[in-house]
Design a protein around this motif. Structure first.
Motif, PDB file in Angstrom:
ATOM      1  N   MET A 155       0.844  -1.194   0.000  1.00 32.53           N
ATOM      2  CA  MET A 155       0.000   0.000   0.000  1.00 32.53           C
ATOM      3  C   MET A 155       0.884   1.251   0.000  1.00 32.53           C
ATOM      4  SD  MET A 155      -2.716   1.227   2.882  1.00 32.53           S
ATOM      5  CE  MET A 155      -3.604  -0.345   2.763  1.00 32.53           C
ATOM      6  N   GLU A 156       0.588   2.185  -0.872  1.00 30.71           N
ATOM      7  CA  GLU A 156       1.362   3.408  -0.941  1.00 30.71           C
ATOM      8  C   GLU A 156       0.963   4.363   0.182  1.00 30.71           C
ATOM      9  OE1 GLU A 156       1.883   5.225  -4.836  1.00 30.71           O
ATOM     10  OE2 GLU A 156       0.780   3.529  -5.693  1.00 30.71           O
ATOM     11  N   THR A 157       1.967   4.920   0.854  1.00 26.89           N
ATOM     12  CA  THR A 157       1.663   5.817   1.970  1.00 26.89           C
ATOM     13  C   THR A 157       1.017   7.115   1.495  1.00 26.89           C
ATOM     14  OG1 THR A 157       3.947   6.651   1.862  1.00 26.89           O
ATOM     15  CG2 THR A 157       3.471   4.906   3.465  1.00 26.89           C
ATOM     16  N   ARG A 158       1.200   7.463   0.218  1.00 33.70           N
ATOM     17  CA  ARG A 158       0.536   8.681  -0.266  1.00 33.70           C
ATOM     18  C   ARG A 158      -0.978   8.529  -0.237  1.00 33.70           C
ATOM     19  NH1 ARG A 158       0.784   9.122  -6.837  1.00 33.70           N
ATOM     20  NH2 ARG A 158       0.284   6.942  -7.320  1.00 33.70           N
ATOM     21  N   LEU A 159      -1.467   7.291  -0.352  1.00 37.40           N
ATOM     22  CA  LEU A 159      -2.909   7.078  -0.252  1.00 37.40           C
ATOM     23  C   LEU A 159      -3.388   7.385   1.166  1.00 37.40           C
ATOM     24  CD1 LEU A 159      -3.322   3.709  -2.232  1.00 37.40           C
ATOM     25  CD2 LEU A 159      -3.387   6.065  -3.100  1.00 37.40           C
ATOM     26  N   LEU A 160      -2.563   7.006   2.148  1.00 36.78           N
ATOM     27  CA  LEU A 160      -2.918   7.301   3.541  1.00 36.78           C
ATOM     28  C   LEU A 160      -2.866   8.798   3.809  1.00 36.78           C
ATOM     29  CD1 LEU A 160      -1.034   4.442   5.435  1.00 36.78           C
ATOM     30  CD2 LEU A 160      -3.418   4.513   4.681  1.00 36.78           C
ATOM     31  N   THR A 161      -1.892   9.473   3.207  1.00 38.82           N
ATOM     32  CA  THR A 161      -1.812  10.927   3.365  1.00 38.82           C
ATOM     33  C   THR A 161      -3.066  11.594   2.815  1.00 38.82           C
ATOM     34  OG1 THR A 161       0.601  10.880   3.197  1.00 38.82           O
ATOM     35  CG2 THR A 161      -0.484  12.983   2.754  1.00 38.82           C
ATOM     36  N   THR A 162      -3.516  11.154   1.664  1.00 42.61           N
ATOM     37  CA  THR A 162      -4.746  11.703   1.083  1.00 42.61           C
ATOM     38  C   THR A 162      -5.947  11.391   1.971  1.00 42.61           C
ATOM     39  OG1 THR A 162      -3.846  11.431  -1.149  1.00 42.61           O
ATOM     40  CG2 THR A 162      -6.225  11.703  -0.959  1.00 42.61           C
ATOM     41  N   PHE A 163      -6.000  10.166   2.485  1.00 44.29           N
ATOM     42  CA  PHE A 163      -7.101   9.760   3.362  1.00 44.29           C
ATOM     43  C   PHE A 163      -7.170  10.652   4.600  1.00 44.29           C
ATOM     44  CE2 PHE A 163      -7.898   6.877   7.122  1.00 44.29           C
ATOM     45  CZ  PHE A 163      -9.280   6.974   7.076  1.00 44.29           C
ATOM     46  N   ILE A 164      -6.036  10.869   5.247  1.00 46.03           N
ATOM     47  CA  ILE A 164      -5.996  11.682   6.462  1.00 46.03           C
ATOM     48  C   ILE A 164      -6.369  13.130   6.149  1.00 46.03           C
ATOM     49  CG2 ILE A 164      -4.451  12.617   8.231  1.00 46.03           C
ATOM     50  CD1 ILE A 164      -2.936   9.915   8.083  1.00 46.03           C
ATOM     51  N   THR A 165      -5.878  13.639   5.043  1.00 45.94           N
ATOM     52  CA  THR A 165      -6.185  15.022   4.663  1.00 45.94           C
ATOM     53  C   THR A 165      -7.673  15.197   4.369  1.00 45.94           C
ATOM     54  OG1 THR A 165      -3.970  15.230   3.703  1.00 45.94           O
ATOM     55  CG2 THR A 165      -5.605  16.887   3.069  1.00 45.94           C
ATOM     56  N   LEU A 166      -8.275  14.249   3.655  1.00 44.78           N
ATOM     57  CA  LEU A 166      -9.705  14.335   3.364  1.00 44.78           C
ATOM     58  C   LEU A 166     -10.531  14.210   4.645  1.00 44.78           C
ATOM     59  CD1 LEU A 166     -12.009  14.542   1.347  1.00 44.78           C
ATOM     60  CD2 LEU A 166     -11.840  12.068   0.964  1.00 44.78           C
ATOM     61  N   ALA A 167     -10.097  13.358   5.551  1.00 47.75           N
ATOM     62  CA  ALA A 167     -10.811  13.211   6.825  1.00 47.75           C
ATOM     63  C   ALA A 167     -10.795  14.520   7.608  1.00 47.75           C
ATOM     64  CB  ALA A 167     -10.173  12.095   7.646  1.00 47.75           C
ATOM     65  N   ARG A 168      -9.678  15.229   7.524  1.00 49.56           N
ATOM     66  CA  ARG A 168      -9.553  16.484   8.267  1.00 49.56           C
ATOM     67  C   ARG A 168     -10.321  17.614   7.611  1.00 49.56           C
ATOM     68  NH1 ARG A 168      -4.506  16.992   7.929  1.00 49.56           N
ATOM     69  NH2 ARG A 168      -4.326  18.629   6.364  1.00 49.56           N
ATOM     70  N   THR A 169     -10.216  17.746   6.281  1.00 41.85           N
ATOM     71  CA  THR A 169     -10.844  18.875   5.595  1.00 41.85           C
ATOM     72  C   THR A 169     -12.319  18.667   5.319  1.00 41.85           C
ATOM     73  OG1 THR A 169     -10.219  17.974   3.428  1.00 41.85           O
ATOM     74  CG2 THR A 169      -8.653  19.476   4.490  1.00 41.85           C
ATOM     75  N   GLY A 170     -12.722  17.394   5.166  1.00 41.73           N
ATOM     76  CA  GLY A 170     -14.126  17.099   4.938  1.00 41.73           C
ATOM     77  C   GLY A 170     -14.613  17.367   3.531  1.00 41.73           C
ATOM     78  N   GLY A 171     -13.695  17.665   2.613  1.00 42.89           N
ATOM     79  CA  GLY A 171     -14.125  17.933   1.239  1.00 42.89           C
ATOM     80  C   GLY A 171     -13.023  17.619   0.243  1.00 42.89           C
ATOM     81  N   PHE A 172     -13.408  17.099  -0.920  1.00 44.04           N
ATOM     82  CA  PHE A 172     -12.421  16.723  -1.938  1.00 44.04           C
ATOM     83  C   PHE A 172     -11.695  17.950  -2.486  1.00 44.04           C
ATOM     84  CE2 PHE A 172     -14.996  12.961  -1.708  1.00 44.04           C
ATOM     85  CZ  PHE A 172     -14.127  11.917  -2.021  1.00 44.04           C
ATOM     86  N   THR A 173     -12.420  19.036  -2.646  1.00 44.69           N
ATOM     87  CA  THR A 173     -11.783  20.256  -3.165  1.00 44.69           C
ATOM     88  C   THR A 173     -10.761  20.802  -2.175  1.00 44.69           C
ATOM     89  OG1 THR A 173     -13.786  20.818  -4.422  1.00 44.69           O
ATOM     90  CG2 THR A 173     -12.205  22.587  -4.015  1.00 44.69           C
ATOM     91  N   ALA A 174     -11.146  20.867  -0.902  1.00 42.57           N
ATOM     92  CA  ALA A 174     -10.234  21.382   0.117  1.00 42.57           C
ATOM     93  C   ALA A 174      -9.016  20.476   0.271  1.00 42.57           C
ATOM     94  CB  ALA A 174     -10.966  21.510   1.450  1.00 42.57           C
ATOM     95  N   ALA A 175      -9.232  19.162   0.226  1.00 42.10           N
ATOM     96  CA  ALA A 175      -8.112  18.227   0.347  1.00 42.10           C
ATOM     97  C   ALA A 175      -7.154  18.381  -0.839  1.00 42.10           C
ATOM     98  CB  ALA A 175      -8.629  16.797   0.426  1.00 42.10           C
ATOM     99  N   ALA A 176      -7.699  18.533  -2.030  1.00 40.52           N
ATOM    100  CA  ALA A 176      -6.863  18.705  -3.216  1.00 40.52           C
ATOM    101  C   ALA A 176      -6.035  19.974  -3.124  1.00 40.52           C
ATOM    102  CB  ALA A 176      -7.737  18.725  -4.470  1.00 40.52           C
ATOM    103  N   ALA A 177      -6.651  21.057  -2.631  1.00 40.25           N
ATOM    104  CA  ALA A 177      -5.929  22.323  -2.502  1.00 40.25           C
ATOM    105  C   ALA A 177      -4.785  22.197  -1.503  1.00 40.25           C
ATOM    106  CB  ALA A 177      -6.895  23.431  -2.074  1.00 40.25           C
ATOM    107  N   GLU A 178      -5.025  21.501  -0.393  1.00 38.63           N
ATOM    108  CA  GLU A 178      -3.980  21.355   0.617  1.00 38.63           C
ATOM    109  C   GLU A 178      -2.846  20.464   0.131  1.00 38.63           C
ATOM    110  OE1 GLU A 178      -3.703  19.629   5.156  1.00 38.63           O
ATOM    111  OE2 GLU A 178      -5.330  21.008   4.634  1.00 38.63           O
TER     112      GLU A 178
END
Length: 294
Positions: free
Chosen positions: A1-24
């Protein structure tokens, strides 16, 4: 499993939105979508409910979140152990009340640039609630809190106590009093205080509003400069850490008002209990303690 997937998962969990997660994460929104779908497929579970208002963690997503953070912490430890240069480097984000950011922390950053030039310190002015959220989400590595309250997931070490000063312009009616101002007198005045979430400002506001018959006029600011300048213009009073008004007191733009005693505010250096502190964060923590106690 690539850790970048976990980074995206954690970021989306925190921001609550795909757009906000993508921007961060500085990626396209479609990349976030692909990462989450890939992770859900690899794990065989649904991590988010996609709603019109955003992405909401499922029960399974909540259970996995802490484990994902542990994996990324382990990855950071591994990379640190493999660094053969011995040079401490990295980005460290510190949350702090605006009053400390303006008065005490610039000296810490300047000292670190001399002793550890490869450490990049970012200061984030925030109240207690924002600092706690930042530590929990991982956006902050360290935070300075102006209160004694304990939290189950955040540890705070006492560093120093900040004395407070009740101040006004020299021409204010309460400035040249032969006796201390009482609470009823103060409750009839105008105050310029820091925004909600500032522990000592909130405590003063509550005390003024609780005074029987009191009608204080309270204006809240997110900036020490704004509150200080309004008071220097003769518009009312404020309560601020002494370090933030010492220069104005010396120059005579402000004077201390004799009144009720305000206890010194404790300053605590906080971090998340579960997260590993990288060497750069450890050095910044040591520098904060050393310079704040000087």
């Amino acid at each position: 499993m690539e850790t970048r997937l976990l980074t995206t998962f954690i970021t989306l969990a925190r921001t609550g939105g795909f757009t906000a997660a993508a921007a961060e994460l500085h990626v396209a929104q479609s990349t976030v979508t692909v990462h989450i779908r890939t992770l859900e497929r690899d794990l065989g579970v649904r991590l988010f409910d996609r709603l019109p208002t955003g992405a909401l963690l499922t029960d399974t997503g909540h259970r996995i979140l802490e484990r994902a953070e542990e994996v990324l912490d382990a990855q950071a430890r591994l990379r640190a152990a493999c660094d053969a240069t011995g040079v401490v480097s990295g980005r460290v984000v510190v949350g702090s009340p605006e009053s400390l950011c303006a008065s005490r922390l610039p000296g810490v950053v300047a000292a670190l640039r001399t002793t550890h030039p490869e450490v990049d310190v970012h200061l984030y002015a925030a109240g207690t609630a924002q600092c706690l959220e930042g530590l929990r989400s991982g956006r902050l590595d360290l935070a300075l809190l102006l209160e004694e309250t304990e939290y189950p997931d955040v540890t705070g070490d006492p560093v120093v106590h900040e004395p407070l000063a009740l101040v006004s312009a020299p021409g204010h009616p309460l400035a040249a009093r032969a006796h201390a101002a009482s609470w009823p007198e103060l409750a009839a005045e105008s105050f310029f205080l820091l925004e909600e979430g500032c522990s000592y400002s909130d405590a003063l506001a509550r005390r003024l509003l609780d005074e029987p018959g009191g009608r204080p006029r309270l204006t809240r600011f997110g900036s020490v400069d704004a509150a200080r300048n309004c008071v220097a213009a003769g518009l009312g009073l404020t309560l601020l850490p002494l370090t933030t008004v010492e220069e104005e007191l010396r120059r005579g733009r402000l004077v201390r008002v004799d009144g009720p005693r305000f206890p010194d505010v404790p300053v605590r250096l906080a971090r998340h209990r579960r997260r590993w502190a990288a060497p750069a964060a450890q050095e910044v923590a040591r520098a904060l303690v050393r310079h704040l106690r000087d």
